[in-house]
Design an enzyme around this catalytic site. Sequence first.
Site, PDB file in Angstrom:
ATOM      1  N   LEU A 153      22.171  -3.438 -13.568  1.00  0.00           N
ATOM      2  CA  LEU A 153      23.290  -3.046 -12.691  1.00  0.00           C
ATOM      3  C   LEU A 153      24.631  -3.580 -13.201  1.00  0.00           C
ATOM      4  O   LEU A 153      25.413  -4.161 -12.450  1.00  0.00           O
ATOM      5  CB  LEU A 153      23.042  -3.508 -11.253  1.00  0.00           C
ATOM      6  CG  LEU A 153      22.067  -2.639 -10.459  1.00  0.00           C
ATOM      7  CD1 LEU A 153      21.793  -3.250  -9.100  1.00  0.00           C
ATOM      8  CD2 LEU A 153      22.617  -1.224 -10.296  1.00  0.00           C
TER       9      LEU A 153
ATOM     10  N   GLU B  12      31.627   5.722 -25.400  1.00  0.00           N
ATOM     11  CA  GLU B  12      32.414   6.744 -26.094  1.00  0.00           C
ATOM     12  C   GLU B  12      31.472   7.367 -27.106  1.00  0.00           C
ATOM     13  O   GLU B  12      31.087   6.725 -28.074  1.00  0.00           O
ATOM     14  CB  GLU B  12      33.647   6.092 -26.752  1.00  0.00           C
ATOM     15  CG  GLU B  12      34.750   7.100 -27.010  1.00  0.00           C
ATOM     16  CD  GLU B  12      34.574   7.776 -28.341  1.00  0.00           C
ATOM     17  OE1 GLU B  12      33.910   8.838 -28.375  1.00  0.00           O
ATOM     18  OE2 GLU B  12      35.063   7.250 -29.340  1.00  0.00           O
TER      19      GLU B  12
ATOM     20  N   GLY C 206      29.667  11.361 -28.682  1.00  0.00           N
ATOM     21  CA  GLY C 206      30.031  12.370 -29.676  1.00  0.00           C
ATOM     22  C   GLY C 206      31.023  13.409 -29.206  1.00  0.00           C
ATOM     23  O   GLY C 206      31.558  13.347 -28.107  1.00  0.00           O
TER      24      GLY C 206
ATOM     25  N   GLU D 128      26.769  17.615 -33.339  1.00  0.00           N
ATOM     26  CA  GLU D 128      27.760  16.810 -34.047  1.00  0.00           C
ATOM     27  C   GLU D 128      27.255  16.516 -35.459  1.00  0.00           C
ATOM     28  O   GLU D 128      26.234  15.863 -35.636  1.00  0.00           O
ATOM     29  CB  GLU D 128      28.000  15.490 -33.289  1.00  0.00           C
ATOM     30  CG  GLU D 128      29.147  14.716 -33.879  1.00  0.00           C
ATOM     31  CD  GLU D 128      29.478  13.461 -33.101  1.00  0.00           C
ATOM     32  OE1 GLU D 128      28.573  12.624 -32.895  1.00  0.00           O
ATOM     33  OE2 GLU D 128      30.645  13.296 -32.707  1.00  0.00           O
TER      34      GLU D 128
HETATM   35  P1  NAI Z   1      24.258   4.690 -33.380  1.00  0.00           P
HETATM   36  O1  NAI Z   1      24.764   5.079 -32.045  1.00  0.00           O
HETATM   37  O2  NAI Z   1      22.779   4.543 -33.510  1.00  0.00           O
HETATM   38  O3  NAI Z   1      24.922   3.312 -33.843  1.00  0.00           O
HETATM   39  C1  NAI Z   1      26.114   2.785 -33.314  1.00  0.00           C
HETATM   40  C2  NAI Z   1      25.927   1.317 -33.003  1.00  0.00           C
HETATM   41  O4  NAI Z   1      24.890   1.162 -32.037  1.00  0.00           O
HETATM   42  C3  NAI Z   1      25.500   0.473 -34.198  1.00  0.00           C
HETATM   43  O5  NAI Z   1      26.126  -0.778 -34.124  1.00  0.00           O
HETATM   44  C4  NAI Z   1      24.016   0.315 -33.987  1.00  0.00           C
HETATM   45  O6  NAI Z   1      23.462  -0.831 -34.602  1.00  0.00           O
HETATM   46  C5  NAI Z   1      23.956   0.185 -32.489  1.00  0.00           C
HETATM   47  N1  NAI Z   1      22.643   0.443 -31.905  1.00  0.00           N
HETATM   48  C6  NAI Z   1      21.686   1.292 -32.359  1.00  0.00           C
HETATM   49  N2  NAI Z   1      20.609   1.247 -31.537  1.00  0.00           N
HETATM   50  C7  NAI Z   1      20.897   0.355 -30.556  1.00  0.00           C
HETATM   51  C8  NAI Z   1      20.199  -0.125 -29.405  1.00  0.00           C
HETATM   52  N3  NAI Z   1      18.966   0.296 -29.115  1.00  0.00           N
HETATM   53  N4  NAI Z   1      20.811  -1.019 -28.616  1.00  0.00           N
HETATM   54  C9  NAI Z   1      22.057  -1.453 -28.886  1.00  0.00           C
HETATM   55  N5  NAI Z   1      22.762  -1.048 -29.956  1.00  0.00           N
HETATM   56  C10 NAI Z   1      22.190  -0.160 -30.780  1.00  0.00           C
HETATM   57  O7  NAI Z   1      24.819   5.750 -34.411  1.00  0.00           O
HETATM   58  P2  NAI Z   1      24.383   5.986 -35.939  1.00  0.00           P
HETATM   59  O8  NAI Z   1      22.898   5.983 -36.020  1.00  0.00           O
HETATM   60  O9  NAI Z   1      25.136   5.062 -36.799  1.00  0.00           O
HETATM   61  O10 NAI Z   1      24.945   7.464 -36.198  1.00  0.00           O
HETATM   62  C11 NAI Z   1      24.233   8.600 -35.727  1.00  0.00           C
HETATM   63  C12 NAI Z   1      25.175   9.664 -35.224  1.00  0.00           C
HETATM   64  O11 NAI Z   1      25.917   9.155 -34.117  1.00  0.00           O
HETATM   65  C13 NAI Z   1      26.248  10.127 -36.195  1.00  0.00           C
HETATM   66  O12 NAI Z   1      25.771  11.120 -37.056  1.00  0.00           O
HETATM   67  C14 NAI Z   1      27.282  10.666 -35.259  1.00  0.00           C
HETATM   68  O13 NAI Z   1      26.950  11.975 -34.869  1.00  0.00           O
HETATM   69  C15 NAI Z   1      27.183   9.767 -34.055  1.00  0.00           C
HETATM   70  N6  NAI Z   1      28.245   8.715 -34.073  1.00  0.00           N
HETATM   71  C16 NAI Z   1      29.316   8.877 -33.252  1.00  0.00           C
HETATM   72  C17 NAI Z   1      30.357   7.973 -33.297  1.00  0.00           C
HETATM   73  C18 NAI Z   1      31.552   8.127 -32.431  1.00  0.00           C
HETATM   74  O14 NAI Z   1      32.646   7.768 -32.839  1.00  0.00           O
HETATM   75  N7  NAI Z   1      31.435   8.589 -31.197  1.00  0.00           N
HETATM   76  C19 NAI Z   1      30.354   6.845 -34.232  1.00  0.00           C
HETATM   77  C20 NAI Z   1      29.155   6.735 -35.022  1.00  0.00           C
HETATM   78  C21 NAI Z   1      28.147   7.658 -34.929  1.00  0.00           C
END
Ligand code: NAI
Length: 498
Positions: free
Chosen positions: A257, A263, A265, A400
């Site tokens: 909670l 933020e 995709g 995305e």
């Molecule tokens: P992700 O969302 O898995 O990673 C972002 C962060 O979350 C990293 O620090 C990662 O270690 C962390 N993370 C991953 N699993 C977690 C969990 N269970 N608990 C807490 N933290 C966790 O994104 P990823 O794998 O690097 O990229 C995959 C896709 O995500 C990209 O192809 C893109 O489409 C999207 N993306 C969007 C972004 C944006 O600016 N909105 C930025 C990066 C990725």
Amino acid sequence: MTDAAVTRASALKSARRLEGVNLVNGKLVGPSGKELFELYDPATRELIVRVANSGTADVDEAVAAAKRAQREWAQVPARARGKLLVEAASVLGRHSEELAGLLALESGKALRTECRVEAANVVDALQFFGGLAGEIKGETVPFAPGVLSYTQREPVGVVAAILPWNVPLMLMAIKIAPALVAGNCVVVKSAEETPLTVLRAAELLSAELPPGVLNVLSGDGPRCGAPLVAHPDVAKVTFTGSVETGRTIYRTAADKLIPVTLELGGKSPMIVLPDADFDKAVAGAVVAMRFTRQGQSCTAASRILVHSSLHDRFVESLVEKISEMTIGDPLDEATDIGTIISEVQFDKVRGYIEAGRETAGAVAHEGAELPGDERLAEGFFVRPVVFTGIDNAHPVAREEIFGPVTCVMPFDTLDEALEIANDTPFGLAASVWTRDLKTALVAVNSLEAGYVQVNQALVAGVNISYGGYKQSGLGKELTLDSMLDHFTHSKSISLNFQ
Ligand code: NAI
Ligand code: MG
């Protein structure tokens, strides 16, 4: 005065200083399990350095440091906290070249077009929030005669900030600055792909702040991010990244909670009407699609809807403009476009390009040449692609991609364009290109997106609220309201001495 101009050798030297450490309680310390992972240069695939792969014990230590520091930090008057942050920002400004170099090295983003800009924006963001400290205030309420009722803003406690790799330094700044100014302490978890720049920036900032106020852990999602979100003393999570990870974080936060800011995709539409300033719109498409960031942006204009009367000419001009750009070594001053961040993303992006190519009627228009340099032969370079003949239901238009891939789709009426624009699970940003105010207003009011610009290339900046509708996330960032909404509790108080 800023630091000396960066070179690959100086960036590597800065990187090696940070081998295997976290920032906890104001000090650089190794992870308790001594576990490390290897970080590779995406342009050359050479090893840069080994990085701490933090686990539960490190999370416990960092959260405990933040919790200890928070009680005193909350007692520092808000404007004094703001001033400390402004001073810390100017220290960062003196190291901006070093930070930009580290960022180019680990992220593969070009130094000139991206990394220096990001390092400068970070100073601006920290100063902006530092200056808002005096606005952390409440209201008096006419509750009853003789009773003084008022509200005050209080910090939430320990904030976890989980970062992605695409604009890591800027995203760290816009998360930690409002949190710290509002009296919270922070544990940052950097992305696996870009641990160094945020660690160095936090080291510099932290030296100006009491120990424990700002902590940074390197580590992967499941091992470090998950226990950080789940930690009982973490009172708020702010996250930028994928929809999937956003959902996972939200589930854990729901059990506890606690509030979250997510933020996620985007699949942002750009609508070009027949009366638009044509050259401005074409140049705007290059910027809005973030081609200099290899399209690795949640805001990227990855669906460009162009009126049928302009469609072919628009595609031709866009490809021509992209063809003038130089793909190359991220640390080279001549480079406009660097590399994709990692092999995983490289394969993902190329998968979408292949899927597009294999679609009947689709054409992949490519621009810019891959670098000829032998040393970069294994780097994750991708030529920008502009697809035509892609339907809005196609995965290339629906999902995305996070790569330099956009599609141009024709339309005949504004209604049709708006229907296509809104036919997406995302709702982060949108832009409209027209000279007619009435058309602009109809479009602006119909678009289901949190961030809409007319005749402007989705330029983001502090003081302009940023955040999505639909699956693009929850909550806003970059403004005073977002600081108050997301990083403070409002306490309601009544004093009755009658
Ligand atoms: P992700 O969302 O898995 O990673 C972002 C962060 O979350 C990293 O620090 C990662 O270690 C962390 N993370 C991953 N699993 C977690 C969990 N269970 N608990 C807490 N933290 C966790 O994104 P990823 O794998 O690097 O990229 C995959 C896709 O995500 C990209 O192809 C893109 O489409 C999207 N993306 C969007 C972004 C944006 O600016 N909105 C930025 C990066 C990725
Ligand atoms: Mg992931």
